[in-house]
Write a protein that holds these residues in place. Structure first.
Motif, mmCIF file in Angstrom:
data_model
loop_
_atom_site.group_PDB
_atom_site.id
_atom_site.type_symbol
_atom_site.label_atom_id
_atom_site.label_comp_id
_atom_site.label_asym_id
_atom_site.label_seq_id
_atom_site.Cartn_x
_atom_site.Cartn_y
_atom_site.Cartn_z
ATOM 1 N N GLY A 222 -60.704 83.060 11.837
ATOM 2 C CA GLY A 222 -60.131 82.384 12.994
ATOM 3 C C GLY A 222 -60.097 83.222 14.257
ATOM 4 N N PRO A 223 -61.215 83.851 14.646
ATOM 5 C CA PRO A 223 -61.206 84.713 15.844
ATOM 6 C C PRO A 223 -60.973 83.900 17.120
ATOM 7 N N ASP A 224 -60.411 84.586 18.127
ATOM 8 C CA ASP A 224 -60.227 83.938 19.423
ATOM 9 C C ASP A 224 -61.559 83.701 20.115
ATOM 10 N N ARG A 225 -62.534 84.574 19.855
ATOM 11 C CA ARG A 225 -63.846 84.450 20.475
ATOM 12 C C ARG A 225 -64.911 84.712 19.428
ATOM 13 N N CYS A 226 -65.944 83.906 19.411
ATOM 14 C CA CYS A 226 -67.056 84.050 18.468
ATOM 15 C C CYS A 226 -68.333 84.336 19.248
ATOM 16 N N ILE A 227 -69.001 85.432 18.905
ATOM 17 C CA ILE A 227 -70.303 85.777 19.485
ATOM 18 C C ILE A 227 -71.331 85.512 18.399
ATOM 19 N N ILE A 228 -72.222 84.549 18.600
ATOM 20 C CA ILE A 228 -73.077 84.098 17.505
ATOM 21 C C ILE A 228 -74.534 84.073 17.931
ATOM 22 N N GLY A 229 -75.369 84.839 17.207
ATOM 23 C CA GLY A 229 -76.805 84.773 17.401
ATOM 24 C C GLY A 229 -77.348 83.465 16.863
ATOM 25 N N GLY A 235 -77.259 80.499 12.301
ATOM 26 C CA GLY A 235 -76.478 80.788 13.489
ATOM 27 C C GLY A 235 -76.170 79.541 14.295
ATOM 28 N N GLN A 236 -77.168 78.660 14.404
ATOM 29 C CA GLN A 236 -76.945 77.378 15.100
ATOM 30 C C GLN A 236 -75.840 76.586 14.411
ATOM 31 N N TYR A 237 -75.920 76.551 13.087
ATOM 32 C CA TYR A 237 -74.912 75.827 12.302
ATOM 33 C C TYR A 237 -73.528 76.420 12.520
ATOM 34 N N VAL A 254 -75.862 83.605 21.606
ATOM 35 C CA VAL A 254 -76.716 84.737 21.958
ATOM 36 C C VAL A 254 -78.114 84.495 21.428
ATOM 37 N N SER A 255 -79.127 84.844 22.219
ATOM 38 C CA SER A 255 -80.515 84.702 21.773
ATOM 39 C C SER A 255 -81.372 85.818 22.348
ATOM 40 N N SER A 256 -82.435 86.134 21.644
ATOM 41 C CA SER A 256 -83.442 87.060 22.145
ATOM 42 C C SER A 256 -84.784 86.343 22.134
ATOM 43 N N GLY A 257 -85.343 86.142 23.309
ATOM 44 C CA GLY A 257 -86.670 85.550 23.387
ATOM 45 C C GLY A 257 -86.723 84.153 23.949
ATOM 46 N N ARG A 258 -85.584 83.512 24.144
ATOM 47 C CA ARG A 258 -85.611 82.163 24.713
ATOM 48 C C ARG A 258 -84.382 81.929 25.574
ATOM 49 N N LYS A 259 -84.545 81.074 26.553
ATOM 50 C CA LYS A 259 -83.444 80.727 27.448
ATOM 51 C C LYS A 259 -82.534 79.725 26.752
ATOM 52 N N LEU A 260 -81.242 79.974 26.808
ATOM 53 C CA LEU A 260 -80.264 79.037 26.270
ATOM 54 C C LEU A 260 -79.750 78.166 27.407
ATOM 55 N N THR A 261 -79.702 76.879 27.160
ATOM 56 C CA THR A 261 -79.249 75.942 28.182
ATOM 57 C C THR A 261 -77.943 75.287 27.744
#
Length: 467
Positions: A222-229, A235-237, A254-261
């Protein structure tokens, strides 16, 4: 040391007396518990007994009678491929099974915090690849920003060996699937998921179990903030599960190689540039190409995750950017260890599986590739599409010939040992080449661990470059 709370006057059994087990025993005793301990290794038992701990074979009938809890070291199987006999005995006796990570989360906060101006925070990092670099980078950025910080867990010190928290401190924990899988208490303030690729599948009974162990840090923490690749489906799930909607900024993707919209909080790297977008607006951009300690797309993903974690605890983009440039990287992870006549020598001995080796291979061109060792489940099939930058492979390991057979048409040479591989690769290399150790295999056929393998590579390179 973090004294363990909640077991004063109680009997606690500790199974496994390596680094984490012995640390747990000490912290339990410091908190007032009566510890009984066991390890199948006689030397480990002797070390614990020399510190005054009671030793008892916990697999014996009745050994767990009266125990409040059994604390199990992370290397000991508690379910798959089969439960340790002491763990099974605890089940049958109704004794809860737990680990040192859980003891830490239960014990970290104290009444002294009531006098703090800023409550300490915990950033916990998990994933298949990059979690050590990401954890160390977060810690480095916090130090650069002059925030009190400690680094522990699967890197640095054991969690219970840390000092008690001070006002405003940020603790950074690297947590493996072995550690998150069993812990009954997981309560990080910020949780980071780097990525997922096949590893430890026998221990977790397949990819589903492996992902479930990682997911516990989020679903039960139950973190206050989640950083997810989000470069894999898992990761999407996970991001979808943790977010309440498209604009929920409790989740940073978070992603490497593509723009997140989208209108959420996104941090991504593309063509060497890190970008932060929030609510449809770009907040920051950082050129990662000139950061020497973070070469390649895989390290750019690590940079994005670390950036997002540090933004979560209030650091400014320019402070983070400045810290990137002073980060030296970690040993055995894309580590430049020498250069001679225009040829670079890079040690990535930590690339013990196909996915991590593929990421290392994509970070360089004109590669003289030193590979091989104790092959992991699944073979090298997933690596073959990433060999375009490899000029030739130099294969080490006791089963080097079998390993080489999987490389297809790639030019290769069976060298067996490190000294031969380094010498042959250096002799063939020309200006602009990189001699890269990225084994895509475990080290245990020839070395005690990947660190020893990397140290051997470094020693051979030093001999060569000083000649």
């Amino acid at each position: 040391m973090i004294p363990v709370q909640g077991y004063s006057g109680a009997t606690v059994a500790v199974l496994g007396l390596g680094r984490s087990g012995l640390s747990a025993a000490r912290a339990l005793r410091e908190g007032g518990a009566e510890v009984i301990a066991w390890d199948d290794n006689e030397a480990a038992r002797d070390n614990a007994q020399a510190e005054g701990f009671a030793i008892a074979d916990l697999s014996k009938q009745g050994a767990l009678d009266g125990a409040a809890v059994l604390i199990v070291s992370p290397g000991i199987p508690h379910l798959y491929p089969q439960p340790n006999k002491v763990v099974r005995a605890a089940w049958e006796a109704g004794v809860p099974v737990d680990n040192d990570i859980s003891l830490f989360f239960r014990s970290f906060a104290t009444s002294e915090w009531d006098n703090f101006e800023r409550i300490p925070k915990i950033i916990a990092v998990t994933g298949s690849n990059g979690k050590s670099t990401t954890s160390a980078l977060i810690h480095h950025i916090l130090e650069h920003a002059q925030r009190p910080t400690q680094l522990a867990g699967n890197i640095g010190r054991g969690v219970l060996d840390m000092d008690p928290a001070i006002d405003g401190e940020v603790v950074v924990l690297e947590l493996s699937s072995y550690q998150t899988d069993l812990a009954r208490a997981l309560t990080p303030d910020v949780a980071v998921f780097t990525n997922l690729s096949p590893d430890h599948l026998d221990r977790h009974h397949g990819m589903g179990g492996y992902f479930a162990a990682k997911r516990r840090l989020f679903s039960e923490g139950g973190p206050d903030r989640c950083i997810i690749g989000v470069d894999e489906d898992e990761g999407q799930y996970l991001a979808n599960q943790m977010a309440g909607g498209a604009t929920d900024d409790r989740v940073i993707r978070v992603s490497s190689g593509r723009k997140l919209t989208g209108d959420g909080w996104n941090v991504f790297a593309k063509k060497g540039f890190l970008a932060e977008w929030r609510k449809g607006k770009q907040m920051a951009s950082i050129d990662l190409r000139a950061v020497p300690g973070l070469p390649g797309a895989h390290n750019h993903q690590n940079a994005c995750a670390a950036y997002a974690a540090c933004r979560s605890v209030g650091l400014a983009p320019r402070v983070i950017e400045a810290a990137f440039h002073s980060f030296a990287g970690l040993p055995h992870r894309s580590q430049l260890v020498g250069e001679k006549d225009g040829v670079k020598f890079v040690n990535d001995s930590k690339a013990t599986n196909v996915d991590s080796a593929a990421k290392a291979l994509q970070a360089f061109t004109n590669i003289r590739w030193i590979c091989g060792g104790l092959e992991k489940e699944g073979g090298l099939g997933g690596l073959l599409p990433h060999l375009g930058g490899v000029t030739k492979a130099y294969v080490i390991g006791r089963e080097a010939a079998n390993f080489a057979m999987q490389l297809g048409d790639l030019p290769h040479e069976v060298c067996t040992d490190m000294a031969t591989a380094v010498a042959r690769a250096a002799a063939d290399a020309v200006k602009g080449d990189t001699v890269l150790l990225a084994p895509a295999a475990a080290s245990f056929d020839q070395y005690d661990n990947f660190e020893r393998r990397g140290e051997d590579f470094i020693a051979q390179v030093e001999t060569l470059t000083k000649a």
